[in-house]
Design an enzyme around this catalytic site. Structure first.
Site, short mmCIF file in Angstrom:
data_model
loop_
_atom_site.label_atom_id
_atom_site.label_comp_id
_atom_site.label_asym_id
_atom_site.label_seq_id
_atom_site.Cartn_x
_atom_site.Cartn_y
_atom_site.Cartn_z
N ASP A 1 -9.28 0.49 1.72
CA ASP A 1 -8.29 0.07 2.73
C ASP A 1 -8.87 0.38 4.12
OD1 ASP A 1 -5.87 -0.59 3.97
OD2 ASP A 1 -5.12 1.46 3.80
N GLU B 1 -10.27 12.39 7.71
CA GLU B 1 -10.10 13.74 7.17
C GLU B 1 -11.41 14.53 7.22
OE1 GLU B 1 -7.61 13.25 3.30
OE2 GLU B 1 -8.23 11.25 3.95
N HIS C 1 -4.19 13.82 1.28
CA HIS C 1 -4.44 12.93 2.43
C HIS C 1 -3.28 12.99 3.42
CE1 HIS C 1 -5.50 9.30 4.70
NE2 HIS C 1 -4.29 8.83 4.44
N LYS D 1 -5.15 -2.44 9.88
CA LYS D 1 -5.47 -2.53 8.46
C LYS D 1 -5.73 -3.97 8.01
CE LYS D 1 -3.96 1.81 7.26
NZ LYS D 1 -4.65 2.77 6.38
N ASP E 1 0.84 -1.19 0.00
CA ASP E 1 0.00 0.00 0.00
C ASP E 1 0.89 1.25 0.00
OD1 ASP E 1 -2.46 1.17 -0.15
OD2 ASP E 1 -2.77 1.21 2.02
N GLU F 1 -10.85 3.95 3.41
CA GLU F 1 -9.88 4.75 2.66
C GLU F 1 -10.09 4.50 1.17
OE1 GLU F 1 -6.21 5.73 5.66
OE2 GLU F 1 -5.83 4.21 4.15
N GLU G 1 -9.05 4.26 -2.44
CA GLU G 1 -7.80 4.05 -3.18
C GLU G 1 -8.08 3.38 -4.52
OE1 GLU G 1 -4.65 2.16 -1.03
OE2 GLU G 1 -5.23 3.02 0.90
N THR H 1 -9.60 -5.79 3.47
CA THR H 1 -9.38 -4.85 2.36
C THR H 1 -10.35 -5.28 1.27
OG1 THR H 1 -7.04 -4.65 2.93
CG2 THR H 1 -7.68 -3.94 0.73
N ARG I 1 -8.89 3.31 13.27
CA ARG I 1 -8.04 4.45 13.65
C ARG I 1 -7.56 4.37 15.09
NH1 ARG I 1 -6.53 5.80 8.76
NH2 ARG I 1 -8.28 6.42 7.44
N GLN J 1 -4.88 1.76 15.23
CA GLN J 1 -3.72 2.29 14.51
C GLN J 1 -2.93 3.28 15.37
OE1 GLN J 1 -4.86 4.00 10.74
NE2 GLN J 1 -2.78 4.50 10.13
#
Lengths: 449, 449
Positions: free
Chosen positions: B255, B396, B156, B275, B149, B221, B223, B279, B259, B262
Site C-alpha cells: 500500500d 516506523e 503499526h 494512497k 484497506d 506498507e 500488508e 497499490t 507521507r 497524507q
C-alpha cells in the site's frame, strides 16, 4: 444563441457552446414535454430503462415519455457519431457510451432534438420508439467502478465543524485541498430503492464500551453526482483546462449517513460503515450539454481566502465552471400521507455554494496520477447554503440532534424514522432559457432486520 | 493428516479440512517444484497468465512452471466441479470463478494435485499443458470492484500513533472496531509494474501555504490482501461463522504511501491521494486450502483488552482464524546492484500480529449491510511486529524520517528514492508440512514527470 439571454456582471462570461438545442423557443411534438418541470426538449437526459417486456437498454427522457434509443437505431433514424453512441449504449450499462467522450453524446443530442421537434418529418417513425414513462423502470445507468465523495460544501463543512470544534470549524487544509475520500461503489442504487436502516457499533455517551445496534441517527446528505466520461491512464493527470472534457454528466446523490456509527468509527481513517450501507442517485444522466445555460462563475471567495494553487486554476473554469442549480430536499411520513399533506420541504439550497468546481475535483483527483474510468462517480459532498433553511443534512438542521424540526403532521424529527421518505430535486432556471430538472432522487427507510 | 504434526498449546485446534493435498510426502513430476520455496505441489496458487502468444487465461503455478488450466479442460483432463471452475475461469479475469465459492476451487485443487503427482498416469497429457514461468507474464487476476484497506496491525497503529500523540497513541475505538477505509481499486497493479513518484499538495513545516510538488516521503506498507470469493447481497450481512466461506484467497499487498501528501490532506476524511497513485499486489491467489496448515489461534490479547462484541466472535475463528505467515520486506538500489549486493532486508514480520482475523474483517465490513462482490479486495493494513526490525513501513523504521537506515552500499534512506526497488515476500513454515510462499510483490520507483 437565444437573444433573450442577459448576463449579469458575475456571469458575463457566457459559454460559447450554446446551440439550437438550447433555444427556449423549441417545442416538441411530445406534448407532455412542453413546460415539463424536468424533461423538456432542451434537457434530453440519458439513462438505462427497462421497457416493458424487453431487456434494459438506453433511453432518453422526454416529458412523461421515454425514447428507446436502440429502436431509433434499428429504424435507421441515427447515423454517424449519433449511431456510434447508440451502438455503444446497446447493452444494459452506459459505461461504453460514457467512454466515448463528448463527440458522440453531442451528436446524439442534436439528432434526437431534431427528431422530437414540432414539425419533424420523422415523427411517425419516432413515435413507434416512444413509451410512457409510467410503464418503464429507470435503472442504474452504469456499473460504477470507483465512487469518490468530495467535501466541497463549505457551509456544510463549517456547520458540522462547529459542532465539534466551535472556535476552529474548518481544517487548515480546507481552502487549499478539494477534500475527498473513497466511497463504496457497490452500495449505489437508483431512486426508488428502499434503504434498510443499518446496524453498527455505537458508543453511547454514558458508557465506556460500544454496543452493536440499529442506527438511531440516520441522516441524508444532499449532493450532486458527477459521472466520469472518458477516463485517464494511471500516471497521466488531467489538467484543469482538460477536466471538463472528462465529465459525462450529472445526477442527484443522497449520501445516506449513520451519524452515531460515524462518530465512533471515523477516527483516524474517515467514514466507512456509516456511509457504505446505501447511496441513492437520480438515475438520469443530465448531460453537460443540457447544463450549458446554467453554468456560472465560481462564487467569489472572501478576500482573505487563498487563491487556488496553479494546478487547480483554469480561467475558463473559474469564469463558468460552477453551477446555478436549485437543490431541494423534502420529506413525507406515513402520518403526513394519511393526512394528505404531501411532501414537506426540509431544505432549499443551490449548487453555487460548492467551494470547488467539478473540473477542479477531477483535476485534483488525478493530480497524483490516479486513474479515473468511464462511469466512475464523484459526489460533490453535502451542498448546504449559509442559512438554516439551506442545510443539506439533518445534522445541520437540527444542530446535531438538539433542535428538532416540526412537520405539518405535528411530528418532530431529529433524525429519520422508519418509513420516512426523503425526496431530492434539482432544477435549473435562467431567464431566456427553458427550465430543466434532474428527475427525482427518493427513497424510503425500512426498519432493520 | 501428516503424522508429524504436533500442535502447540496455542494451536491445538487443528483445522479439520486437511487432506491428501497437504501431505508433506507429496512430490511432483515437475522437478523444479519439489523443495521450491514458493510453489511446491502443496500450494497450487491460481492466477491469470499471458502464455506466450495466446491471450490471458487461468494458470496454476507449480515450481518454475505454470499449468494452463484451459488446456487441461480442452484435453479432457477435468470434469465435474473442477471443470466448472475452469470454465468460469476461461476468460482473462477470475471474477466469475471466484464467485463460485469454495466447492469448485477445492475440486480443481484436488484434481490438479493428483495430475501433478509423481507417478500420475496422465503425466504425458498434462506435460503438453505446462509452460516455463519465465516465458509467461502473470497479470492482475481479477477486475477489482471494491478495495478496502483495514488497519489491523496494532503495532503499526501504535507506533504511528506515537509519532502524533505520544501519550495516547491508539484511538479509543481501536480495540473494538476493525478500522478501515475505502481505497482506490483502479490503481491496483500486479508485481513488476513500476510506480511513478506522485505529485501532490505538500505543506512545508516552515510555510503558511502548501506547494504542489513531487512527493519527498514515499513509503511502502507491508500488508496481506484478501480476495473475496462469493459475495453477499446489499442488506444481508455475513456472520462471523460464515465469513471464511466468502474468502477466495490471499496475496501480498504493498500500500504505497506518500507521507507528506497524507499529512496535509488526511483531516478530516482520511487518506486519499496519498494512497491512490499505486497499490501493488502479488498476482497469484493463494487459496484458503493451501493455507490450512498455517492457520493459528488469534494472538492472545493483553488482559485489559476488551473482548470483541458478539457479532465479531466465532469460536472456530478465534481458535484458528489467524495466520502464521512470515512477511519480509527487502530493498535494492542501483548502487547496491552495481556492487552486486542483491537485496537488503528492511523488515521481517508475521501475520500473527494482526489484531483482527480475515473473518472478522469480512463480518465487520458487511455488518451494516454493505455488499461485497466477488474479487473485491481487502487489505489488512500494515502488519508490523513490536520490534524495530519488524516494522512494516519506513515511517516506523525511521521514526517518521528522523533515524535513517544504512544500506550495505553505505547509502542512507529516510524514505524511498527514485529507482529503489521494494520486494515483499510471504512464506509459511510449519513442522510436518511443506513450506509454501506467495511469490513476489515487487516494484521499482520511477521519477515524477
Amino acid at each position: 444563441m437565444p437573444r433573450s439571454y442577459r448576463g449579469t456582471a458575475k456571469d458575463k462570461f457566457m459559454p460559447a457552446n450554446l446551440d439550437v438545442t438550447h433555444a427556449v423557443s423549441l417545442r416538441s411534438w411530445v406534448a407532455s414535454s412542453n413546460g415539463h418541470p424536468d424533461f423538456p426538449i432542451q434537457n434530453l437526459p440519458i439513462g438505462i430503462v427497462s421497457f416493458q417486456s424487453e431487456g434494459p437498454r438506453c433511453g432518453i427522457a422526454i416529458g412523461g415519455s421515454i425514447l428507446d434509443v436502440r429502436a431509433l437505431l434499428k429504424n435507421g433514424l441515427l447515423d454517424g457519431d449519433a449511431a456510434a453512441f447508440a451502438e455503444a449504449a446497446s447493452g444494459s450499462r452506459l459505461n461504453g457510451a460514457l467512454a466515448l467522450g463528448s463527440g458522440p453524446r453531442i451528436a446524439l443530442r442534436r439528432r434526437v432534438s431534431a427528431l422530437l421537434q414540432e414539425g419533424a418529418a420523422e415523427r411517425a417513425a419516432v413515435e413507434s420508439c416512444i413509451h410512457e414513462a409510467e410503464s418503464c423502470a429507470v435503472l442504474l445507468p452504469a456499473a460504477v467502478g470507483g465512487y469518490t465523495d468530495f467535501y466541497t460544501g463549505i457551509h456544510h463543512a463549517t456547520t458540522v465543524g462547529k459542532l465539534f470544534r466551535p472556535n476552529n470549524p474548518l481544517m487548515p487544509n480546507y481552502k487549499w485541498v478539494p477534500i475527498a475520500y473513497h466511497g463504496r461503489a457497490s452500495s449505489i442504487r437508483p431512486s426508488g430503492t428502499p434503504v434498510k436502516r443499518p446496524k453498527g457499533q455505537i458508543k453511547p455517551p454514558d458508557s465506556s464500551s460500544p454496543v452493536f445496534e440499529s442506527c438511531r441517527q440516520l441522516d441524508y446528505e444532499l449532493e450532486l453526482g458527477i459521472w466520469i466520461g472518458e477516463g485517464n491512464e494511471l500516471g497521466e493527470p488531467i489538467s484543469a483546462a482538460d477536466a471538463a472534457d472528462h465529465i459525462g454528466g450529472y445526477c442527484l446523490l443522497n449520501d445516506w449517513s449513520a451519524r452515531d456509527i460515524q462518530a465512533w468509527e471515523y477516527q483516524p481513517l474517515g467514514p466507512f460503515l456509516a456511509k457504505s450501507f446505501a447511496t441513492t442517485i437520480s438515475p438520469w444522466i443530465i448531460t453537460p450539454e443540457a447544463l450549458v445555460p446554467f453554468r456560472a462563475s465560481q462564487a467569489p471567495r472572501p478576500p482573505d481566502d487563498p487563491e487556488p494553487l496553479p494546478y487547480l486554476t483554469d480561467p475558463v473554469d473559474i469564469a463558468h465552471g460552477a453551477f446555478d442549480i436549485e437543490l431541494e430536499v423534502l420529506i413525507a411520513t406515513p402520518k403526513m400521507a394519511r393526512a394528505g399533506q404531501g411532501y414537506h420541504r426540509l431544505s432549499l439550497s443551490n449548487a453555487r455554494h460548492m467551494y470547488w468546481t467539478p473540473a477542479q475535483m477531477v483535476t485534483h483527483h488525478t493530480s497524483n496520477g490516479c486513474g479515473l474510468n468511464p462511469a466512475d462517480l464523484l459526489g460533490t459532498g453535502t451542498i448546504s447554503g449559509p442559512g438554516k433553511e439551506e442545510a443539506g443534512s439533518l445534522l445541520e438542521t437540527t444542530q446535531g440532534g438538539r433542535a428538532p424540526i416540526v412537520l405539518p403532521s405535528g411530528e418532530t424529527r431529529m433524525f429519520l424514522e422508519d418509513y420516512d421518505e426523503v425526496l431530492m430535486l434539482a432544477r435549473c432556471h435562467r431567464e431566456g432559457f427553458a427550465s430543466i430538472g434532474f428527475g427525482v432522487c427518493k427513497s424510503i427507510i425500512l426498519p432493520s432486520d
